[in-house]
Scaffold this motif. Structure first.
Motif, mmCIF file in Angstrom:
data_model
loop_
_atom_site.group_PDB
_atom_site.id
_atom_site.type_symbol
_atom_site.label_atom_id
_atom_site.label_comp_id
_atom_site.label_asym_id
_atom_site.label_seq_id
_atom_site.Cartn_x
_atom_site.Cartn_y
_atom_site.Cartn_z
ATOM 1 N N GLN A 11 -34.599 -27.027 -103.765
ATOM 2 C CA GLN A 11 -35.609 -28.193 -104.220
ATOM 3 C C GLN A 11 -37.095 -27.679 -104.070
ATOM 4 N N VAL A 12 -37.956 -27.796 -104.963
ATOM 5 C CA VAL A 12 -39.421 -27.189 -104.765
ATOM 6 C C VAL A 12 -40.148 -28.054 -105.290
ATOM 7 N N SER A 13 -41.467 -28.111 -104.666
ATOM 8 C CA SER A 13 -42.437 -28.983 -105.621
ATOM 9 C C SER A 13 -43.827 -28.181 -105.623
ATOM 10 N N THR A 14 -43.893 -27.127 -104.986
ATOM 11 C CA THR A 14 -45.226 -26.347 -104.813
ATOM 12 C C THR A 14 -44.721 -24.776 -105.108
ATOM 13 N N LEU A 15 -45.819 -24.128 -105.691
ATOM 14 C CA LEU A 15 -45.583 -22.809 -106.071
ATOM 15 C C LEU A 15 -45.367 -22.092 -104.660
ATOM 16 N N TYR A 16 -46.295 -22.197 -103.781
ATOM 17 C CA TYR A 16 -46.178 -21.774 -102.488
ATOM 18 C C TYR A 16 -44.877 -21.827 -101.891
ATOM 19 N N GLY A 17 -44.380 -22.911 -101.833
ATOM 20 C CA GLY A 17 -42.983 -23.400 -101.199
ATOM 21 C C GLY A 17 -42.015 -22.479 -102.127
ATOM 22 N N ALA A 18 -42.124 -22.405 -103.317
ATOM 23 C CA ALA A 18 -41.124 -21.605 -104.410
ATOM 24 C C ALA A 18 -41.348 -20.056 -104.117
ATOM 25 N N ALA A 19 -42.341 -19.539 -103.834
ATOM 26 C CA ALA A 19 -42.465 -18.316 -103.326
ATOM 27 C C ALA A 19 -41.964 -17.961 -101.825
ATOM 28 N N THR A 20 -41.865 -18.767 -101.148
ATOM 29 C CA THR A 20 -41.180 -18.843 -99.568
ATOM 30 C C THR A 20 -39.755 -18.606 -100.033
ATOM 31 N N VAL A 21 -39.285 -19.607 -100.910
ATOM 32 C CA VAL A 21 -37.946 -19.395 -101.328
ATOM 33 C C VAL A 21 -37.451 -18.089 -101.755
ATOM 34 N N ALA A 22 -38.384 -17.639 -102.897
ATOM 35 C CA ALA A 22 -38.070 -16.423 -103.520
ATOM 36 C C ALA A 22 -37.982 -15.218 -102.508
ATOM 37 N N ALA A 23 -38.891 -15.186 -101.831
ATOM 38 C CA ALA A 23 -38.933 -14.261 -100.453
ATOM 39 C C ALA A 23 -37.690 -14.152 -99.604
ATOM 40 N N ALA A 24 -37.250 -15.422 -99.334
ATOM 41 C CA ALA A 24 -36.039 -15.565 -98.498
ATOM 42 C C ALA A 24 -34.861 -14.905 -99.273
ATOM 43 N N LEU A 290 -53.765 -21.479 -110.133
ATOM 44 C CA LEU A 290 -53.589 -20.316 -109.591
ATOM 45 C C LEU A 290 -53.313 -20.508 -107.840
ATOM 46 N N LEU A 291 -52.490 -19.740 -107.156
ATOM 47 C CA LEU A 291 -52.587 -19.827 -105.872
ATOM 48 C C LEU A 291 -53.650 -19.142 -105.143
ATOM 49 N N ALA A 292 -54.168 -19.749 -104.148
ATOM 50 C CA ALA A 292 -55.405 -19.119 -103.462
ATOM 51 C C ALA A 292 -54.943 -17.573 -103.065
ATOM 52 N N GLU A 293 -53.817 -17.412 -102.723
ATOM 53 C CA GLU A 293 -53.403 -16.058 -102.381
ATOM 54 C C GLU A 293 -53.386 -15.005 -103.706
ATOM 55 N N THR A 294 -53.390 -15.550 -104.867
ATOM 56 C CA THR A 294 -53.640 -14.534 -105.998
ATOM 57 C C THR A 294 -55.140 -14.239 -106.066
ATOM 58 N N PHE A 295 -55.795 -14.907 -105.654
ATOM 59 C CA PHE A 295 -57.273 -14.548 -105.419
ATOM 60 C C PHE A 295 -57.529 -13.522 -104.518
ATOM 61 N N TYR A 296 -56.739 -13.811 -103.255
ATOM 62 C CA TYR A 296 -56.686 -12.707 -102.174
ATOM 63 C C TYR A 296 -56.212 -11.336 -102.585
ATOM 64 N N GLU A 297 -55.262 -11.388 -103.530
ATOM 65 C CA GLU A 297 -54.559 -10.223 -103.986
ATOM 66 C C GLU A 297 -55.678 -9.523 -104.773
ATOM 67 N N ARG A 298 -56.180 -10.216 -105.692
ATOM 68 C CA ARG A 298 -56.901 -9.612 -106.752
ATOM 69 C C ARG A 298 -58.618 -9.119 -106.309
#
Length: 424
Positions: A11-24, A290-298
């Motif tokens: 169960q996810v409601s944010t892309l940041y949370g979904a990214a956490t799950v995907a990493a796990a 966009l996630l803020a982290e996408t800005f950091y990455e780019r």
């Protein structure tokens, strides 16, 4: 056991949370590929979901969703109820389970749940529906370092098998769910960074990000929209953002990007543009999906400024970007009730991150200092004393030795029968 005999619902409601799950998942923390059928359950918990940005509209969502065998929508499943307020009555739970097993084609498979914020809906409702299922909780932010927001029914608490969390403050252990004997497990840094890079790759053609990058920004300001939480007024929040900009300008940054909260009103950015003009700063607003982290990455900024956003610590831990805070003390002093779950993120940021307006140099905080865990545990006790009675002795000692008013107001100490330090 075949994949049809075992189903994992995430169960996810944010892309940041979904990214956490995907990493796990990528790190093997949910078993090997093919061990179970994996279902991504998306919920939109906004006050008015119909007008809010959908998770599947976020840049990079498709990369995350590809890890799952299928995606289902929680809002559609319980329509016309709201995900944040609806949960089944106890006598209805078996019926709802039959309905969802049929709708999602689960049959008689063993169901395992992976949820965020188990103490509130929709996670709590999902655990009530699948009343025999084991539950694992993932924490996608700084709140995991604080106490569980509300007591869990024993019927749910006894099924929680662990808390997965990011190492946002290396060396600090979560308090979340520890009162139920639940242990914590780190999502590997390298797995999470790999997922963030994957999401950033999906933004290769994003025109908003390209425009922001073309401005040559060296600093990013993070908006949180605290007015919707009733912590600040809209005017006060506009001034908070203006303080961030003035602080960045005073530190020598001439091109700045502002990333507003997705639900923030347009007037916030209009006022900030006027402030930027007065300060002689080029301002770019990054208001795309966009996630803020996408800005950091780019774009690799040299500074990230916020109040107490989790994205500040992500910048420091995963990208080694110096961070600074603005307004944290103001919000801490204003926060009510004392047990508000935003208190721990505020406490952590206030303790770790330099104050931009005080002249302190922005920095990457690094590992948790020895002073942080005692502070967090003392504040955690004062927030939820009945959940953590074993922390009272530590809290008493901490308050007596270092209990400043900002974190331990006299009124709260009196409520808990704790002594106000002499000379305060």
């Amino acid at each position: 056991m075949s994949t049809t005999d075992r189903v994992q619902i995430f169960q996810v409601s944010t892309l940041y949370g979904a990214a956490t799950v995907a990493a796990a998942i990528d790190a093997g923390q949910f078993g090997a590929p093919g061990d179970a059928r994996r279902v991504l359950l998306v919920s939109n918990n906004a006050e008015i979901p119909e007008t809010a940005l959908r998770l599947d509209a976020m840049t990079g969502y498709d990369r995350i969703a590809a890890r799952f065998d299928e995606t289902v929508d929680w809002n559609e499943a319980i329509h016309p109820h709201h995900p944040s307020s609806w949960s089944p009555r106890p006598e209805e739970s078996p019926l709802w389970q039959r309905v969802l097993r049929t709708a999602w084609g689960l049959g008689a498979a063993t169901v395992e749940l992976v949820v965020e914020s188990i103490q509130v809906n929709p996670a709590k409702a999902l655990a009530a529906v699948f009343a025999e299922s084991g539950v694992r909780v993932y924490a996608d932010g700084l709140m995991s370092y604080g106490p569980t927001r509300d007591d869990l029914p024993q019927s749910i608490a006894c099924r929680v098998q662990g808390v997965l969390h990011l190492d946002l403050v290396p060396g600090l252990r979560p308090l979340l769910l520890t009162e139920y004997g639940v242990g914590a497990e780190l999502v590997p840094d390298e797995a999470f960074r790999a997922v963030l890079r994957e999401i950033a790759e999906a933004a290769a053609d994003d025109t908003g990000l390209a425009a922001a990058a073309a401005a040559g920004p060296t600093a990013l300001l993070l908006g949180q929209y605290l007015a919707v939480l009733g912590i600040l007024t809209a005017d006060e929040e506009e001034e908070l953002h203006a303080r961030m900009l003035r602080g960045a300008a005073a530190a020598g940054h001439r091109s700045v990007v502002f990333k507003p909260h997705p639900t923030a009103p347009v007037r916030h950015t209009q006022a900030l543009h006027e402030e930027a003009a007065r300060a002689g700063v080029t301002l770019t607003v990054l208001d795309g999906p966009l996630l803020a982290e996408t800005f950091y990455e780019r774009c690799r900024p040299e500074l990230v400024v916020g109040c107490f956003s989790t994205a500040m610590l992500t910048a420091a831990v995963y990208y080694r970007v110096p961070v600074a805070r603005v307004g944290t003390e103001t919000v801490l002093a204003r926060l009510t009730p004392y047990e508000n779950s935003n208190r721990i993120p505020l406490t952590v940021v206030d303790h770790l991150v330099p104050d931009l307006e005080s002249g302190s140099a922005p920095r990457v905080p690094g590992a948790a200092p020895n002073t942080l865990a005692p502070l967090v545990r003392a504040v955690g006790y004062c927030m939820r004393p009945t959940a953590h009675p074993g922390l009272r002795g530590e809290a008493v000692r901490y308050v007596e030795e270092r209990g400043e008013e900002l974190h331990f107001p006299a009124e709260r100490l009196a409520e808990l029968g704790l002594k106000v330090p002499a000379g305060r």
